[in-house]
Scaffold this motif. Structure first.
Motif, PDB file in Angstrom:
ATOM      1  N   LEU A 403       0.737  -1.259  -0.030  1.00 31.06           N
ATOM      2  CA  LEU A 403      -0.057   0.008  -0.063  1.00 31.06           C
ATOM      3  C   LEU A 403       0.874   1.304   0.128  1.00 31.06           C
ATOM      4  N   GLU A 407       0.537   4.049  -2.430  1.00 33.07           N
ATOM      5  CA  GLU A 407       0.012   5.560  -1.882  1.00 33.07           C
ATOM      6  C   GLU A 407       0.984   6.582  -2.627  1.00 33.07           C
ATOM      7  N   ARG A 408       2.167   6.037  -2.740  1.00 32.11           N
ATOM      8  CA  ARG A 408       3.141   7.241  -3.226  1.00 32.11           C
ATOM      9  C   ARG A 408       2.899   7.541  -4.594  1.00 32.11           C
ATOM     10  N   TYR A 410      -0.298   7.268  -5.986  1.00 26.65           N
ATOM     11  CA  TYR A 410      -1.384   7.883  -5.990  1.00 26.65           C
ATOM     12  C   TYR A 410      -1.214   9.502  -5.749  1.00 26.65           C
ATOM     13  N   LYS A 411      -0.285   9.837  -4.691  1.00 25.52           N
ATOM     14  CA  LYS A 411      -0.048  11.124  -4.457  1.00 25.52           C
ATOM     15  C   LYS A 411       0.611  12.143  -5.514  1.00 25.52           C
ATOM     16  N   GLU A 439      -5.610   6.193  -9.349  1.00 26.01           N
ATOM     17  CA  GLU A 439      -6.566   6.568  -7.959  1.00 26.01           C
ATOM     18  C   GLU A 439      -7.449   5.000  -7.858  1.00 26.01           C
ATOM     19  N   TYR A 442      -5.366   2.465  -6.260  1.00 28.06           N
ATOM     20  CA  TYR A 442      -5.013   2.583  -4.636  1.00 28.06           C
ATOM     21  C   TYR A 442      -6.299   2.574  -4.166  1.00 28.06           C
ATOM     22  N   LYS A 443      -7.478   3.107  -4.740  1.00 27.73           N
ATOM     23  CA  LYS A 443      -8.594   2.918  -3.637  1.00 27.73           C
ATOM     24  C   LYS A 443      -9.167   1.265  -3.709  1.00 27.73           C
ATOM     25  N   GLU A 446      -6.691  -0.358  -1.145  1.00 29.50           N
ATOM     26  CA  GLU A 446      -7.004   0.238   0.156  1.00 29.50           C
ATOM     27  C   GLU A 446      -8.399  -0.650   0.618  1.00 29.50           C
ATOM     28  N   ASP A 559       5.209  13.551  -3.667  1.00 22.80           N
ATOM     29  CA  ASP A 559       5.884  12.734  -2.489  1.00 22.80           C
ATOM     30  C   ASP A 559       7.122  12.329  -2.647  1.00 22.80           C
TER      31      ASP A 559
END
Length: 950
Positions: A403, A407-408, A410-411, A439, A442-443, A446, A559
């Motif tokens: 994750l 996340e990286r 995604y940011k 996105e 990542y979602k 998550e 990020d």
């Protein structure tokens, strides 16, 4: 310019196990819900796709990073697998011919035009051919309509406008044969003997993209023309356009340029090729006198074809596999950190090997006598997972890491470079790979990661492992005194491990925090904003211990924060005997871990965090390098503090490093090019009392760990002598707080050191070095001008440009006119540190019988510039390329970190970065002429590698 088979067979092994299923950019919310087996993965809505009436597919995306540039690609579902027996190597040859005469660009005009607008051949403009595909690469400026039109015209020519004249074909034969020559060597020889076991009963084993030398020399013109007419057709093509231009304009250009392409009236079916399954286990044991290392590979080949990832369930299955891969490789990494490691490195993953065949693969690199031990370790760890599975704690760490990487991405979803985005769309066309947004990915992760249970991951290996359709490959050096492993030993080991007693894996607990107790803060004594309001603005914090923290806030990545630190001194301050005792030991200092945490413990503590710091001791300085994210910035600062104050001393970890170095370097001299390079270094440094040379087994045995550790503590005792640099998405208040806490608290004084300038000077002037090594008919030519000078920034700029100009002329002469090389280049530099030096080098590989002739031709091209100066058009090409490169660099954190640090390190004017464009534009042919006359007339070193005489 062709994609070697090892790209899939070998390189994929290295990268696939660390790659998550990350794709790119879309506004979608994924709720935590049950997923449907039939629900398809949503496509990135930022990408417009379409299919023209002739079947050509296109992908378009507007993306503003970098500015004023569009990345164009032409992907064709045609590679070497489609060749007939008389066409071996012609898919790749066809790729070459698209650069050598097309409808709108006669021979050499294409490269010449693109260079004139700043697009460099090889670095920017390129192509590659694989078994199943050919891909053409063209970055083009988007702020000039004429250049954009030309770019699409070039792509259109590549799609079907190659002229394929007999003269052009014959002239290109030599170039492609020279590319073929570069592939010759131990790896190719060994691979040729077991490729038919990987691709069992498959055409793939007989269709290496480079082809055969015999066919490249003798194929008929019609064979090449037939390949073009059969397979260069729109219904097998895709055009990808991603960059800083609106979608409507790009779509219009595609339709204008490609709608007129026609398919053959009776097109050949585009067959798909596979490989057969086989009973039992194949064993391939190959060795070669020039093999540099020993490797073990196990392939558990899937019985069916590769499974396409089309539904969200497929995507979730991929996530489960990624978690499995992360956990098995964490375990294998632990082995490589043990005192007597069974391998230098090892890893496992499930992925593609060739064509439509996947396999579960376990790979290790080991020492020359350790193949069976490495194989045993891989087999036992696979068996351990099969019997006992992974622990819940391992899964939780794997989920955090997975994750964190997503996340990286995604940011930074709005800061992706176009050159990265295009690859996803190429693979969607060629492999039907999914292309959701970052996105969505990542979602989805998550939401779904918490639902993945340990039983799901543990269940994978039962399908991965099987006794049939299995292949074991051992490769390594052949030399006197070394006994070759036998097939019986391998089969016996396979049976032995299957029936052995194996205990479950114990996941030892470690502390949860890297640095449980914070140090007593220091303070900031001064804050200064430098070059305020300019692009090179930085902030300098002077700390109470004398250290300086220099940072630059950027918005290039959301990020990313990059870090470097340095202090002058390094090993230049060591006595000669100390230098030699520690030279082979310094790299092993950091195997020990910090503050009681061993390397394997660190992996656990750092799960879910993205931060790293790597200390070093160089010849002139000591320092650190690292990278992190804003979220994990404190962790990076803690690592900096601990490396200064609490680097552990661990003789067992050091011995593990020595063992791995011996395994890695033990046969490296068997490679002719590496051996040549090392021998050349020894020749140039003859009589140098401080030359440490190549670290052979004897040197590694003598490495003095105690002394190296003592000197490390000495070099890092005074933090006040260091500058610390940070570039990226830096928060001013956060970095001030962290600097006070973790850097200002380090021991430090106002004392400053300088490096010691060496008294020895390597050989320069007229020298000749001929070196015989290797069995293949291949040579390497290096022509080197070097010496001392007083550093001048303008001369340095001109010398660099001279190297770029001569590179253009060498390609024109040695490749295009002579057909004697695949690639050739020149490089020029003038340096200030540690003393003023100039260096100008020309290098290229070629046939042994052509080495002297081509060396003379290269010097003749240089002599033209010495006598007459360069042509204005060539200088203009170089200027445009340099300015285009700099335009992109100005939007990169790595560039700014290097620029800011090096301004201090080299004691140069940082305003040079502001004046760069003016300085480049001010370069004249007279400037180039002057440095050529000044530096390149007093003799040069001619170093040539030739094969051993038989």
């Amino acid at each position: 310019m062709y994609q070697k088979p090892s790209t899939k067979l070998m390189l994929s092994m290295v990268v696939a196990f660390v790659m998550s299923t990350i794709s790119f950019a879309q506004e979608t919310t994924v709720e935590k819900k049950e997923i449907s087996a039939a629900e398809e993965i949503p496509m990135n809505p930022d990408v417009k796709t379409g299919v023209l009436s002739n079947g050509l597919t296109y992908y378009i995306q507007n993306n503003g990073k970098p500015e004023d540039k569009v990345e164009l690609r032409l992907a064709i579902k045609a590679g070497s697998i489609l060749e007939t027996d008389d066409q071996k190597g012609l898919a790749h040859f066809m790729e070459h011919m698209n650069f050598n005469g097309t409808t709108n660009f006669k021979k050499n005009e294409l490269v010449d035009y693109l260079q004139s607008i700043g697009v460099e051949f090889g670095a920017d403009l390129n192509a590659y051919t694989g078994f199943d595909q050919t891909v053409y690469i063209l970055p083009i400026p988007s702020d000039d309509p004429e250049k954009l039109d030309k770019g699409f015209q070039i792509l259109q020519d590549w799609a079907g406008g190659a002229l394929l004249t007999e003269k052009d074909i014959d002239e290109e034969r030599g170039v492609v044969i020279e590319e073929y020559r570069t592939r010759l060597g131990a790896s190719t020889r060994m691979q040729s003997k077991y490729l038919d076991k990987i691709a069992y009963n498959s055409k793939y084993a007989d269709r290496l993209p480079i082809g055969t030398k015999e066919n490249l020399e003798t194929f008929s013109y019609e064979s090449l023309r037939n390949f073009q007419s059969d397979w260069y057709r729109p219904n097998l093509m895709a055009v990808i356009a991603v960059g800083d231009l609106d979608v409507e304009t790009l779509e219009k250009k595609i339709k204008e340029n490609f709608s007129g392409l026609k398919n053959p009236e009776n097109p050949k079916p585009r067959e798909e090729f596979g490989s057969d399954n086989h009973e039992g286990t194949f064993v391939a044991i190959e060795w070669d006198e020039e093999a540099t290392g020993s490797q073990v590979q196990i392939y558990y080949k899937d019985k069916g074809a590769s499974k396409k990832t089309r539904t969200v369930k497929d995507y979730r299955d991929n996530m489960v596999e990624s978690l499995f891969t992360g956990m098995i490789n964490n375990r294998l990494r632990e082995y490589s950190n043990k005192p007597n490691p069974p391998f230098i490195f090892g890893f496992s993953y499930h992925g593609g090997i060739i064509g439509n065949k996947d396999a579960y693969q376990s790979v290790a690199q080991t020492n020359e006598t350790g193949q069976l031990e490495a194989l045993k370790t891989l087999l036992e760890e696979n068996e351990r997972v099969k019997r006992f599975g992974f622990n819940a704690s391992e899964l939780e760490r794997a989920k955090k890491d997975y994750l964190a990487r997503l996340e990286r991405a995604y940011k930074d979803r709005d800061k992706q470079e176009s050159g990265r985005l295009v690859n996803s769309y190429i693979q969607n066309f060629l492999q039907e790979s999914p292309m959701p947004s970052v996105e969505w990915s990542y979602k989805f992760a998550e939401a779904q990661l918490p639902t993945i249970k340990i039983e799901e991951v543990n269940g994978l290996i039962k399908n991965f492992l099987h006794d049939d359709n299995r292949l074991v490959v051992l490769t390594g050096p052949k030399k006197e005194g070394l006994t070759k492993v036998t097939e019986k030993e391998v089969i016996d080991l396979l049976d032995s491990v299957k029936n052995s007693d194996i205990e479950g894996y114990e996941d030892e607990a470690v502390r949860s925090e890297l640095m449980p107790n914070k140090p007593t803060k220091g303070s900031i004594t001064n804050t200064e904003v430098n070059n305020q309001g300019q692009i090179n603005e930085t902030t300098t914090l002077t700390l109470s211990n004398g250290a300086k923290v220099i940072y630059k806030k950027t918005d290039f990545k959301n990020d990313e924060i990059l870090f470097e630190a340095f202090s002058y001194g390094g090993t230049s301050l060591y006595a000669d005997d100390v230098l030699k005792e520690t030279a082979s030991a310094n790299g092993g200092l950091f195997e020990a871990g910090i503050d009681g945490l061993k390397k394997n413990d660190m992996t656990k503590v750092m799960s879910g965090k993205i931060a790293n710091v790597r200390p070093y001791i160089g010849s002139l300085d000591e320092g650190m390098r690292g990278a992190t994210t804003p979220k994990d910035m404190e962790t990076m600062f803690q690592m900096i503090h601990l490396y200064f104050t609490k680097l552990d001393k661990d003789p067992e970890a050091f011995q593990s490093y020595i063992s791995k170095q011996k395994a890695f370097l033990g046969n490296i001299l068997s490679n002719p090019n590496i051996s040549f390079s090392i021998a050349l270094g020894e020749f140039l440094n003859e009589g140098n009392p401080r030359y440490t040379g190549f670290p052979d087994g004897e040197a590694l045995d003598k490495a003095n760990y105690d002394l190296a550790y003592e000197k490390f503590q000495e070099r890092f005792a005074n933090a006040g002598d260091f500058n610390f640099y940070f570039v990226g998405n830096v928060d001013a208040s956060q970095i001030a707080e962290l600097a006070e806490t973790y850097i200002a608290s380090l021991p430090g004084t106002a004392a400053k050191e300088a490096y010691k300038v060496p008294s020895f000077r390597p050989k320069y002037g007229a020298q000749e070095f001929i070196y015989n090594k290797g069995s293949e008919p291949k040579s390497q030519v290096n022509l080197i001008f070097r010496g001392e000078t007083e550093y001048d920034v303008n001369e340095a700029r001109a010398m660099n440009a001279l190297g770029e100009i001569l590179s253009i002329k060498l390609i024109e002469k040695l490749r295009e006119d002579e057909g004697g090389v695949y690639g050739a280049g020149a490089r020029g530099s003038i340096r200030k540190i540690p003393y003023g030096t100039f260096n100008f080098s020309i290098s290229f590989p070629c046939a042994p019988e052509n080495a002297e002739k081509l060396a003379a031709a290269a010097i003749a091209e240089l002599q033209k510039i010495i006598d007459n100066g360069p042509e204005a058009k060539d200088l203009d090409k170089v200027k445009k390329a340099l300015l285009l490169t700099r335009k992109e660099q100005l939007e990169q954190n790595r560039f700014w970190l290097s620029t800011i640090k090096n301004a201090d390190y080299n004691q140069s004017d940082i305003d040079n970065v502001i004046n760069y464009e003016a300085n480049i534009n001010a370069l004249t042919t007279e400037d180039i002429h002057n440095v050529a006359k000044k530096y390149l007339q007093d003799g040069y070193l001619k170093a040539i590698l030739l094969p051993e005489e038989k």
